[in-house]
Design an enzyme around this catalytic site. Structure first.
Site, PDB file in Angstrom:
ATOM      1  N   HIS A  26       0.986  -1.197  -0.093  1.00 29.69           N
ATOM      2  CA  HIS A  26      -0.055   0.036  -0.130  1.00 29.69           C
ATOM      3  C   HIS A  26       0.796   1.152   0.021  1.00 29.69           C
ATOM      4  CE1 HIS A  26      -3.089  -2.709   2.363  1.00 29.69           C
ATOM      5  NE2 HIS A  26      -3.468  -2.563   0.887  1.00 29.69           N
ATOM      6  N   LYS A  50     -18.235  -6.071   8.559  1.00 30.81           N
ATOM      7  CA  LYS A  50     -16.877  -6.784   8.314  1.00 30.81           C
ATOM      8  C   LYS A  50     -15.963  -6.772   9.757  1.00 30.81           C
ATOM      9  CE  LYS A  50     -13.009  -6.770   5.451  1.00 30.81           C
ATOM     10  NZ  LYS A  50     -12.239  -5.861   4.386  1.00 30.81           N
ATOM     11  N   ARG A  99      -2.386  -6.271  -7.828  1.00 31.05           N
ATOM     12  CA  ARG A  99      -1.297  -7.302  -7.848  1.00 31.05           C
ATOM     13  C   ARG A  99      -1.426  -8.415  -8.626  1.00 31.05           C
ATOM     14  NH1 ARG A  99      -2.251  -9.704  -2.435  1.00 31.05           N
ATOM     15  NH2 ARG A  99      -4.334  -9.465  -2.763  1.00 31.05           N
ATOM     16  N   SER A 136      -2.959  -7.699   3.118  1.00 37.04           N
ATOM     17  CA  SER A 136      -3.393  -7.504   4.454  1.00 37.04           C
ATOM     18  C   SER A 136      -3.895  -8.795   5.162  1.00 37.04           C
ATOM     19  CB  SER A 136      -4.489  -6.510   4.598  1.00 37.04           C
ATOM     20  OG  SER A 136      -4.093  -4.944   4.294  1.00 37.04           O
TER      21      SER A 136
END
Length: 163
Positions: A26, A50, A99, A136
């Site tokens: 990031h 979440k 990615r 993450s």
């Protein structure tokens, strides 16, 4: 430059995500995007559905510490749609790190809809190959098992000390 000037004249972008935690990948995207924009607002997303390892206030403070010496970067939490957050910040662009091809397909679909409903464009930045495997979720998994994750987190990150 005084970044409190009329925000509408600045080339502003938002970089949004849950950033739980904010990784070296990031950070690399933000630092590479800095020359393209006058102002980058890192939006730490909050979704009540979440479960997070770190609370929004911790994530915001930790990311802000990483950019303490960079006046072009602000860090804020938000809930709701990224395009609404972008418009609130006067941003015409959303920065997205990619990615893999899988990431690209998902992000492209979101970008198409975001532009259609708001006029906000998405700028895709491909991850540096050194960071293409860093996520993450991978860092959270390593933390869960008590592993040292410092190499995956920015230097000033307080979370480097958690594991």
């Amino acid at each position: 430059m005084n970044y409190e000037l009329n925000k509408s004249v600045l080339r502003t972008a938002v970089f949004v995500g849950s950033f739980d935690p904010f990784t070296v990948g990031h950070d690399d995207i933000v630092r590479r995007a800095l020359p393209m924009f006058d102002r980058i607002v890192i939006g730490v997303g909050v979704n009540v559905r979440k479960k997070y390892l770190f609370g929004a206030d911790v994530r915001v403070k930790d990311i802000a510490r990483v950019y303490a010496d960079e006046p072009k970067v602000e860090v804020k939490s938000f809930d709701g749609l990224a395009v609404d957050f972008a418009r609130e910040e006067g941003a015409r662009f959303i920065i997205k790190g990619v990615r893999s091809v899988k990431d690209f397909e998902y992000e492209r679909e979101q970008a198409d809809i975001n532009r259609q409903i708001s006029g906000v464009d998405t700028v895709f930045m491909f991850s540096d190959p050194r960071y293409s495997s860093v996520s993450s979720s991978m860092v959270r998994e390593l933390l869960h098992f008590g592993k040292d994750v410092s190499e995956f987190l920015p230097e000033r990150s307080e979370e480097r000390r958690v594991g």
